[in-house]
Design a protein around this motif. Structure first.
Motif, PDB file in Angstrom:
ATOM      1  N   ARG A  14       0.809  -1.154  -0.003  1.00  6.24           N
ATOM      2  CA  ARG A  14       0.023   0.074  -0.082  1.00  6.24           C
ATOM      3  C   ARG A  14       0.772   1.382  -0.105  1.00  6.24           C
ATOM      4  O   ARG A  14       0.663   2.247  -0.670  1.00  6.24           O
ATOM      5  N   LYS A  15       1.906   1.393   0.842  1.00 10.01           N
ATOM      6  CA  LYS A  15       2.860   2.534   0.971  1.00 10.01           C
ATOM      7  C   LYS A  15       3.388   2.778  -0.437  1.00 10.01           C
ATOM      8  O   LYS A  15       3.748   3.844  -0.798  1.00 10.01           O
ATOM      9  N   ALA A  16       3.989   1.586  -0.903  1.00  8.50           N
ATOM     10  CA  ALA A  16       4.579   1.840  -2.208  1.00  8.50           C
ATOM     11  C   ALA A  16       3.908   2.400  -3.457  1.00  8.50           C
ATOM     12  O   ALA A  16       4.375   3.142  -4.158  1.00  8.50           O
ATOM     13  N   ILE A  17       2.656   1.872  -3.573  1.00 10.18           N
ATOM     14  CA  ILE A  17       1.646   2.194  -4.435  1.00 10.18           C
ATOM     15  C   ILE A  17       1.426   3.471  -4.415  1.00 10.18           C
ATOM     16  O   ILE A  17       1.158   4.527  -5.350  1.00 10.18           O
ATOM     17  N   VAL A  18       0.934   4.096  -3.187  1.00  7.55           N
ATOM     18  CA  VAL A  18       0.650   5.324  -2.935  1.00  7.55           C
ATOM     19  C   VAL A  18       1.916   6.282  -3.306  1.00  7.55           C
ATOM     20  O   VAL A  18       1.542   7.603  -3.819  1.00  7.55           O
ATOM     21  N   LEU A  19       3.243   6.065  -3.073  1.00  8.38           N
ATOM     22  CA  LEU A  19       4.061   6.860  -3.321  1.00  8.38           C
ATOM     23  C   LEU A  19       4.204   6.879  -4.700  1.00  8.38           C
ATOM     24  O   LEU A  19       4.558   8.055  -5.425  1.00  8.38           O
ATOM     25  N   LEU A  20       4.208   5.778  -5.408  1.00 16.17           N
ATOM     26  CA  LEU A  20       4.291   5.657  -6.955  1.00 16.17           C
ATOM     27  C   LEU A  20       3.103   6.581  -7.513  1.00 16.17           C
ATOM     28  O   LEU A  20       3.575   7.209  -8.530  1.00 16.17           O
ATOM     29  N   THR A  21       2.106   6.443  -7.150  1.00 11.05           N
ATOM     30  CA  THR A  21       1.054   7.305  -7.614  1.00 11.05           C
ATOM     31  C   THR A  21       1.384   8.692  -7.662  1.00 11.05           C
ATOM     32  O   THR A  21       1.141   9.578  -8.324  1.00 11.05           O
ATOM     33  N   LEU A  22       1.785   9.317  -6.305  1.00 11.93           N
ATOM     34  CA  LEU A  22       2.172  10.729  -6.069  1.00 11.93           C
ATOM     35  C   LEU A  22       3.349  11.083  -6.957  1.00 11.93           C
ATOM     36  O   LEU A  22       3.278  12.119  -7.888  1.00 11.93           O
ATOM     37  N   ALA A  23       4.284  10.310  -7.106  1.00 11.54           N
ATOM     38  CA  ALA A  23       5.528  10.585  -7.952  1.00 11.54           C
ATOM     39  C   ALA A  23       5.247  10.475  -9.422  1.00 11.54           C
ATOM     40  O   ALA A  23       5.472  11.540 -10.363  1.00 11.54           O
ATOM     41  N   PHE A  24       4.385   9.584  -9.854  1.00 13.49           N
ATOM     42  CA  PHE A  24       3.755   9.557 -11.463  1.00 13.49           C
ATOM     43  C   PHE A  24       3.126  10.441 -11.527  1.00 13.49           C
ATOM     44  O   PHE A  24       2.969  11.227 -12.766  1.00 13.49           O
ATOM     45  N   GLY A  25       2.303  11.089 -10.630  1.00 15.94           N
ATOM     46  CA  GLY A  25       1.269  12.252 -10.888  1.00 15.94           C
ATOM     47  C   GLY A  25       2.124  13.527 -11.172  1.00 15.94           C
ATOM     48  O   GLY A  25       1.936  14.346 -11.891  1.00 15.94           O
ATOM     49  N   LEU A  26       2.881  13.719 -10.273  1.00 22.33           N
ATOM     50  CA  LEU A  26       3.829  14.719 -10.527  1.00 22.33           C
ATOM     51  C   LEU A  26       4.798  14.839 -11.791  1.00 22.33           C
ATOM     52  O   LEU A  26       4.952  15.947 -12.366  1.00 22.33           O
ATOM     53  N   VAL A  27       5.159  13.632 -12.255  1.00 19.42           N
ATOM     54  CA  VAL A  27       5.698  13.346 -13.658  1.00 19.42           C
ATOM     55  C   VAL A  27       4.813  13.956 -14.534  1.00 19.42           C
ATOM     56  O   VAL A  27       5.190  14.680 -15.531  1.00 19.42           O
ATOM     57  N   GLY A  28       3.325  13.555 -14.470  1.00 14.53           N
ATOM     58  CA  GLY A  28       2.568  14.325 -15.518  1.00 14.53           C
ATOM     59  C   GLY A  28       2.330  15.598 -15.264  1.00 14.53           C
ATOM     60  O   GLY A  28       2.267  16.199 -16.377  1.00 14.53           O
ATOM     61  N   LEU A  29       2.200  16.121 -13.997  1.00 20.36           N
ATOM     62  CA  LEU A  29       1.869  17.650 -13.844  1.00 20.36           C
ATOM     63  C   LEU A  29       3.271  18.513 -14.631  1.00 20.36           C
ATOM     64  O   LEU A  29       2.950  19.305 -15.207  1.00 20.36           O
ATOM     65  N   ASP A  30       4.335  18.010 -14.366  1.00 24.64           N
ATOM     66  CA  ASP A  30       5.530  18.738 -14.659  1.00 24.64           C
ATOM     67  C   ASP A  30       5.761  18.756 -15.993  1.00 24.64           C
ATOM     68  O   ASP A  30       6.214  19.561 -16.843  1.00 24.64           O
ATOM     69  N   ARG A  31       5.490  17.503 -16.575  1.00 22.65           N
ATOM     70  CA  ARG A  31       5.418  17.356 -18.056  1.00 22.65           C
ATOM     71  C   ARG A  31       4.413  18.088 -18.910  1.00 22.65           C
ATOM     72  O   ARG A  31       4.732  18.596 -19.905  1.00 22.65           O
ATOM     73  N   TRP A  32       3.199  18.021 -18.451  1.00 21.21           N
ATOM     74  CA  TRP A  32       2.064  18.550 -19.389  1.00 21.21           C
ATOM     75  C   TRP A  32       1.452  19.992 -18.968  1.00 21.21           C
ATOM     76  O   TRP A  32       0.419  20.253 -19.571  1.00 21.21           O
ATOM     77  N   VAL A  33       2.117  20.438 -18.124  1.00 22.90           N
ATOM     78  CA  VAL A  33       1.720  21.916 -17.782  1.00 22.90           C
ATOM     79  C   VAL A  33       2.154  22.777 -18.886  1.00 22.90           C
ATOM     80  O   VAL A  33       1.522  23.865 -18.923  1.00 22.90           O
ATOM     81  N   LEU A  34       2.931  22.507 -19.579  1.00 23.98           N
ATOM     82  CA  LEU A  34       3.712  23.482 -20.634  1.00 23.98           C
ATOM     83  C   LEU A  34       2.319  23.811 -21.670  1.00 23.98           C
ATOM     84  O   LEU A  34       2.402  24.824 -21.994  1.00 23.98           O
ATOM     85  N   PRO A  35       1.830  23.008 -22.289  1.00 22.03           N
ATOM     86  CA  PRO A  35       0.773  22.967 -23.645  1.00 22.03           C
ATOM     87  C   PRO A  35      -0.133  23.996 -23.197  1.00 22.03           C
ATOM     88  O   PRO A  35      -0.242  25.184 -23.890  1.00 22.03           O
ATOM     89  N   PRO A  36      -0.825  23.935 -21.897  1.00 25.67           N
ATOM     90  CA  PRO A  36      -1.779  24.913 -21.558  1.00 25.67           C
ATOM     91  C   PRO A  36      -1.112  26.359 -21.305  1.00 25.67           C
ATOM     92  O   PRO A  36      -1.629  27.446 -21.505  1.00 25.67           O
ATOM     93  N   LEU A  37       0.128  26.297 -20.956  1.00 26.91           N
ATOM     94  CA  LEU A  37       0.820  27.696 -20.751  1.00 26.91           C
ATOM     95  C   LEU A  37       1.332  28.265 -22.056  1.00 26.91           C
ATOM     96  O   LEU A  37       1.726  29.585 -22.011  1.00 26.91           O
ATOM     97  N   PHE A  38       1.549  27.546 -23.132  1.00 28.31           N
ATOM     98  CA  PHE A  38       1.779  27.864 -24.325  1.00 28.31           C
ATOM     99  C   PHE A  38       1.602  28.937 -24.755  1.00 28.31           C
ATOM    100  O   PHE A  38       2.221  29.924 -25.427  1.00 28.31           O
ATOM    101  N   PRO A  39       0.096  29.256 -24.742  1.00 25.54           N
ATOM    102  CA  PRO A  39      -0.436  30.233 -25.646  1.00 25.54           C
ATOM    103  C   PRO A  39       0.104  31.564 -25.189  1.00 25.54           C
ATOM    104  O   PRO A  39       0.374  32.627 -25.624  1.00 25.54           O
ATOM    105  N   ALA A  40       0.421  31.583 -23.770  1.00 31.06           N
ATOM    106  CA  ALA A  40       1.012  32.877 -22.885  1.00 31.06           C
ATOM    107  C   ALA A  40       2.483  33.078 -23.265  1.00 31.06           C
ATOM    108  O   ALA A  40       3.233  33.981 -23.504  1.00 31.06           O
ATOM    109  N   MET A  41       3.246  31.822 -23.477  1.00 31.15           N
ATOM    110  CA  MET A  41       4.495  31.869 -23.475  1.00 31.15           C
ATOM    111  C   MET A  41       4.981  32.333 -24.961  1.00 31.15           C
ATOM    112  O   MET A  41       5.975  32.891 -25.075  1.00 31.15           O
TER     113      MET A  41
END
Length: 410
Positions: free
Chosen positions: A13-40
């Motif tokens: 349970r602990k490992a899957i929770v931590l992997l979930t958080l880590a993988f979620g942040l991978v997605g957040l940091d990777r894909w926050v760029l496209p919606p910011l791109f029109p301003a960039m």
């Protein structure tokens, strides 16, 4: 190939929770760029080709890193690769907000991709080691769905809302902070295989690298993942700009519609992966690719109707991400020789990401800049159609379907 082992449910349970958080942040940091791109685009004088290159360079370095670091983690330890990788990609997300032009932004995203690429195959191995064989599909779905939820559902909403009160530079800084906290907790919690062995795991001798491609599903999974990633990454990268520049939606409407990719992808990864434990990996991926093709075709021919666009994107992403998750998770793990799970997963994810997540967005950017952004949408549709063809030849490996549940679960 799965090993006979005692399952520590609390650690699972602990490992899957931590992997979930880590993988979620991978997605957040990777894909926050496209919606910011029109301003960039305005401040840094960028165009659609630059968007394709920014998404593509991260995909290419992600892919190369997955291949290299997956094998390395099998030799030196998964935690020693996973934790520093989480810390580095979080820092590089913050550095993206300090970019002064295209070159510095490309450099930051390239290094960030290399760090995130190390997380992907190592996470597959950590999940396999922590999970009971009959829960591998469900657990893989739990942590993998976080990438779509955080990166493609939450990111466009958060980005567009924050842009109303701060700059795109500060948004990059804000989303980079949580990963550093998760890295510290993972270092204190995640165990290496030999540590798990001390509490009951039977750790057999690691197979030689020459057996990496012994199972035919490895090469087929590379092809299938390339198809899925072409669908996922091209669609995710270009949709915000397509909605605003071609369909003339507002920024808020764009954020709402684009979030359908994330919410659909998140649910699809969880549902399809869990179902694959019961209906089999082959049927799960084959049917997912076929359904995704139908919804992407309908999306191409839909006009500026935010509610309908959201529903179609949600449905298309549900099945595309579902297929991707089964290929990158259980299919990769179950095709791997003993002790080479991260190596095989890294090879599959890396090859798929180099072409589907790296080269394909670059081609898409060129098409959009020279032939119109609306024509890019045919690329993900062609990708998922080809995925149907590839998955026909997959060999079934789900324990409940192949009849060796007793052997793998002991």
């Amino acid at each position: 190939m799965l090993t006979t082992r005692f399952c520590d449910t609390a650690y699972e349970r602990k490992a899957i929770v931590l992997l979930t958080l880590a993988f979620g942040l991978v997605g957040l940091d990777r894909w926050v760029l496209p919606p910011l791109f029109p301003a960039m685009m305005i401040e840094l004088h960028l165009n659609y080709k630059d968007l394709g290159n920014l998404v593509g360079v991260l995909g290419i370095t992600w892919g190369v890193s997955s291949i290299v670091m997956g094998g390395l983690s099998d030799r030196i330890g998964h935690k020693r690769v996973l934790v520093p990788a989480v810390a580095v990609f979080s820092l590089l997300s913050a550095f993206s907000g300090m970019a002064t032009g295209l070159v510095s932004l490309l450099l930051a995203r390239a290094i960030m991709g290399a760090a995130e690429g190390a997380v992907a195959p190592t996470s597959v191995a950590v999940a396999l080691e922590a999970s009971h064989p009959t829960r591998l599909g469900m657990n893989s779905g739990l942590y993998q769905c976080a990438l779509a939820l955080f990166g493609l559902a939450i990111a466009p909403i958060v980005a567009t809302q924050l842009l109303e009160v701060t700059s795109w530079r500060n948004v990059f800084l804000i989303v980079g902070i949580p990963g550093l906290m998760v890295a510290v907790i993972m270092w204190l919690t995640i165990r290496e295989p030999r540590t798990i062995a001390s509490s009951g795991v039977v750790t057999p001798k690691r197979a030689p690298l020459s057996q990496t491609f012994r199972h035919r599903n490895v090469l087929l999974a590379i092809g299938a993942l390339l198809c899925a990633m072409t669908g996922v990454f091209v669609l995710s990268a270009i949709t915000p700009s397509y909605l605003m520049d071609y369909l003339k939606l507002t920024s808020r409407q764009m954020g709402f519609v684009t979030s359908g990719i994330g919410f659909g992808g998140c649910l699809g990864q969880l549902v399809v992966l869990t179902l694959s434990d019961f209906i089999g990996r082959r049927l799960a991926t084959l049917s997912s690719f076929a359904c995704a093709a139908v919804f992407l075709w309908l999306f191409i021919y839909t006009g500026a109707n935010p509610a309908v666009l959201f529903a179609l994107l949600f449905s298309g992403a549900f099945f595309t991400f579902g297929a991707l998750a089964v290929i990158a998770g259980p299919i990769a793990a179950e095709a791997a020789p003993l002790g080479l799970v991260a190596t095989v997963a890294g090879t599959i994810i890396g090859a798929g990401d180099i072409f589907g997540g790296g080269v394909a967005p670059v081609i898409a950017g060129f098409v959009g800049q020279n032939y119109g952004i609306e024509n890019i949408l045919w690329m993900p549709l062609i990708g998922v159609v080809l995925g149907v063809v590839v998955c026909v030849f997959l060999r079934e490996t789900a324990p409940k379907k192949v009849g060796n549940l007793a052997a793998v679960a002991a």
